[in-house]
Design an enzyme around this catalytic site. Sequence first.
Site, mmCIF file in Angstrom:
data_model
loop_
_atom_site.group_PDB
_atom_site.id
_atom_site.type_symbol
_atom_site.label_atom_id
_atom_site.label_comp_id
_atom_site.label_asym_id
_atom_site.label_seq_id
_atom_site.Cartn_x
_atom_site.Cartn_y
_atom_site.Cartn_z
ATOM 1 N N GLY A 11 0.238 3.029 9.612
ATOM 2 C CA GLY A 11 -0.016 4.168 8.715
ATOM 3 C C GLY A 11 -1.480 4.211 8.320
ATOM 4 N NE ARG A 25 -24.228 3.626 11.034
ATOM 5 C CZ ARG A 25 -24.420 4.683 10.241
ATOM 6 N NH1 ARG A 25 -24.700 4.524 8.968
ATOM 7 N NH2 ARG A 25 -24.354 5.903 10.743
ATOM 8 N NE ARG A 72 4.405 4.196 10.590
ATOM 9 C CZ ARG A 72 3.772 3.515 9.645
ATOM 10 N NH1 ARG A 72 3.362 2.287 9.875
ATOM 11 N NH2 ARG A 72 3.549 4.051 8.458
ATOM 12 C CG ASP A 103 3.681 -6.037 7.660
ATOM 13 O OD1 ASP A 103 3.599 -4.843 8.032
ATOM 14 O OD2 ASP A 103 4.719 -6.542 7.208
ATOM 15 C CB THR A 125 -1.552 -0.798 4.305
ATOM 16 O OG1 THR A 125 -0.383 -0.253 3.660
ATOM 17 C CG2 THR A 125 -1.752 -2.212 3.784
ATOM 18 C CG ASP A 127 2.501 0.497 1.793
ATOM 19 O OD1 ASP A 127 2.455 1.602 1.233
ATOM 20 O OD2 ASP A 127 3.011 0.311 2.912
ATOM 21 C CG ASP A 129 2.511 -4.028 2.270
ATOM 22 O OD1 ASP A 129 1.332 -3.922 2.688
ATOM 23 O OD2 ASP A 129 3.477 -3.565 2.883
ATOM 24 N NE ARG A 171 5.930 0.040 5.368
ATOM 25 C CZ ARG A 171 6.251 0.895 6.336
ATOM 26 N NH1 ARG A 171 7.499 0.956 6.751
ATOM 27 N NH2 ARG A 171 5.359 1.674 6.890
ATOM 28 C CB ALA A 186 4.767 5.376 -16.469
HETATM 29 O O1 F6P Z 1 2.752 1.906 4.976
HETATM 30 C C1 F6P Z 1 2.243 3.102 4.470
HETATM 31 C C2 F6P Z 1 3.353 4.081 4.208
HETATM 32 O O2 F6P Z 1 2.778 5.271 3.728
HETATM 33 C C3 F6P Z 1 4.446 3.601 3.242
HETATM 34 O O3 F6P Z 1 4.047 3.674 1.896
HETATM 35 C C4 F6P Z 1 5.578 4.519 3.598
HETATM 36 O O4 F6P Z 1 6.818 3.948 3.300
HETATM 37 C C5 F6P Z 1 5.406 4.690 5.088
HETATM 38 O O5 F6P Z 1 4.050 4.360 5.393
HETATM 39 C C6 F6P Z 1 5.674 6.056 5.625
HETATM 40 O O6 F6P Z 1 5.587 5.992 7.007
HETATM 41 P P1 F6P Z 1 5.428 7.284 7.955
HETATM 42 O O7 F6P Z 1 4.088 7.896 7.676
HETATM 43 O O8 F6P Z 1 5.519 6.721 9.332
HETATM 44 O O9 F6P Z 1 6.529 8.194 7.560
#
Ligand code: F6P
Length: 319
Positions: A11, A25, A72, A103, A125, A127, A129, A171, A186
């Site tokens: 992603g 660079r 992907r 990952d 990413t 995320d 994560d 995710r 929030a």
């Molecule tokens: O890993 C990045 C991410 O945007 C996640 O937050 C989300 O769950 C996923 O990719 C969405 O994947 P796709 O763009 O393949 O639908």
Amino acid sequence: MKRIAVLTSGGDAPGMNAAVRAVVRKGIYEGLEVYGVKYGFRGLVNGDLKKMELGDVGDYIQRGGTFLHSARYPEFASEEGQLKGIEQLKKFGIDALVVIGGDGSYHGAEALTKRGFNAIGLPGTIDNDISGTDFTIGFDTACNTALDAIDRIRDTASSHDRTFIIEVMGRNCGDIALYAGIAGGADAIIVPEEKFDIHKIVEQLNVRRARGKAHSIIVLAEGVMSGPEFAAELDKYGDFDSRASVLGHIQRGGNPTTADRVLASRLGARAVELLLEGKGGLAVGIVANQIVENDITAVLQNKSEMDHRLFELSKELSI
Ligand code: F6P
């Protein structure tokens, strides 16, 4: 070493372009030739490589997405895919590779290194994560985008005395929800790393209503359940006039923030230095504002930890 390559995979994340720019660079600054691989590992296997000049990365630091494109490509998990990738790298005379992604991309970089081809991973990413780094490239921008949406939704929530469930990406990681939720004030933040009790949330919403605050903002990480599911659940316990808003892919786009551009620049340059030292199989990250490198296999084996103190703080501040 004479020639390196760089690719973005999985992603996309705002700041990937800044990272590619830094690799190109810094590589040229160090006297290397740098190739860009289009469409991640899929492009690698198909030999979609192009030599990059200084000007090829000009005017990209501020842009979201990845101008190298991404894909992907689970096929790269196979021996056949990896061997084809190495064959292409050799054909182009490439000595080492920088992989920018999450990952899944790290697994590709790890596999190449295990097969004797030095590759280094950079965390790209939204995320946040990835273990071994406090922040990933794109996370800060995604949080700011989510925050902007939360602020806007709060306007309409308060006008109509409604409860909004705002579903954010991440995710299985709750960091976007946690950071954007705290920044957006929030009333509740729901993340996969922490159990939640719907009865307690209902009780809190009612206590606030009794105090005169008729609208509420709940930030929900997608890894828990969907926004509409949560809203339906909540409405079983009271008349909250709930609305769900799923922010989706807008969180992946947009101009990277200062923090993401600087992070990407630092990580990209460090990756080149490590390759010049003949190192591979590493993941570069940032810990306590210092650039660090960790064994990529260890990074893949460890789970990134949520900052539980931050979560506790969010609860203390949303009484
Ligand atoms: O890993 C990045 C991410 O945007 C996640 O937050 C989300 O769950 C996923 O990719 C969405 O994947 P796709 O763009 O393949 O639908």
